[in-house]
Design an enzyme around this catalytic site. Structure first.
Site, PDB file in Angstrom:
ATOM      1  CG  ASP A  12      -1.620   1.111   1.521  1.00  0.00           C
ATOM      2  OD1 ASP A  12      -2.504   1.573   0.455  1.00  0.00           O
ATOM      3  OD2 ASP A  12      -1.662   1.863   2.587  1.00  0.00           O
ATOM      4  CG  LEU A  13       1.521   3.837  -3.105  1.00  0.00           C
ATOM      5  CD1 LEU A  13       1.085   4.412  -4.313  1.00  0.00           C
ATOM      6  CD2 LEU A  13       3.039   3.486  -2.913  1.00  0.00           C
ATOM      7  CG  ASP A  14      -2.185   7.515   0.132  1.00  0.00           C
ATOM      8  OD1 ASP A  14      -1.124   7.862  -0.662  1.00  0.00           O
ATOM      9  OD2 ASP A  14      -3.271   7.566  -0.380  1.00  0.00           O
ATOM     10  CG  ASP A  52      -2.472   2.342   6.598  1.00  0.00           C
ATOM     11  OD1 ASP A  52      -3.194   2.976   6.948  1.00  0.00           O
ATOM     12  OD2 ASP A  52      -2.425   2.105   5.261  1.00  0.00           O
TER      13      ASP A  52
END
Length: 238
Positions: free
Chosen positions: A16-18, A188
């Site tokens: 995941d990025l954000d 997250d």
């Protein structure tokens, strides 16, 4: 680091990025502020606008196209176009206005403060195995300095429905030519990342940067394979 399920050999990692590789909140707040300023200056009729006025057009688009939630960039573009049409712009001018807003949005959206520890960890991991980004958001890894670490990037909308749907997870496994069970997904969010990855046959790593208590989180329906509190802990798994 906490283990909740046995880990199979890890042959690739998807991220995941954000809020996994960086804190997404400051850049989103700044971007929304700058986009609102841009809209207010675009036409005197917009100079009283608040974010609520912009969100009103987003809700209208969602009512007309419920599936648009899987492509947040197009959702934003269509909302902008609708705003211009509502104020009497021609179709061509409304499209140009929407393009202008999206260009401004994209510029600010990618001014992300990437921690040096993220760069260091991804660089070391990329030397060992393939890395892939899977995101529901619209950050551009190439534009924010993360592109060199990933074999490819999958984005909700162009590459399938948003997580936790399995579309992008399955596409990642297909493009990596690996069985999902040999891929570790790191994120997250306990729903979109952990549950989505596990339901897709992958292994899941929950990155808990805020020192939360797993069993105290309302989104816990499936336990991750492993929980970490800093990205660098991944280096001990590969």
């Amino acid at each position: 680091m906490h283990f909740y399920r046995p880990l199979s050999p890890i042959m690739a990692i998807t991220f995941d990025l954000d809020d996994t590789l960086y804190d997404n909140h400051p850049v989103i707040d700044k971007t929304e502020e700058e986009v609102l300023r841009f809209v207010r200056e675009y036409d005197p009729r917009f100079n009283h606008f608040s974010n609520d006025d912009l969100y009103a057009f987003r809700r209208l688009v969602e009512e007309q196209e419920p599936e648009i939630c899987h492509d947040i960039s197009r959702w934003r573009w269509l909302s902008s176009k609708m705003m211009f049409c509502h104020y009497g712009y021609s179709r061509e001018d409304a499209q140009k206005g929407a393009d202008d807003i999206m260009a401004h949005f994209t510029y600010w959206r990618n001014k992300i403060d990437i921690p040096e520890s993220t760069h260091a960890t991804l660089a070391k991991l990329a030397e060992k195995l393939p890395l892939v980004a899977i995101t529901n958001g619209n950050a551009e890894p190439e534009a924010c300095g993360l592109g060199q670490y990933f074999q490819f990037v999958l984005k909700a909308g162009p590459d399938g429905r948003s997580k936790p749907y399995c579309d992008m997870y399955r596409l990642a496994a297909q493009r990596l030519d690996l069985e999902p069970k040999f891929i570790l997904h790191v994120g997250d969010n306990l729903l979109t990342d952990v549950e989505g990855a596990i339901n897709s046959g992958m292994q899941a790593c929950w990155i808990n940067l805020d020192q939360k208590t797993l069993m105290g989180e309302k989104d816990v329906r499936l336990l991750p394979h492993v929980e970490i509190s800093q990205l660098a802990s991944l280096l001990s798994l590969v």
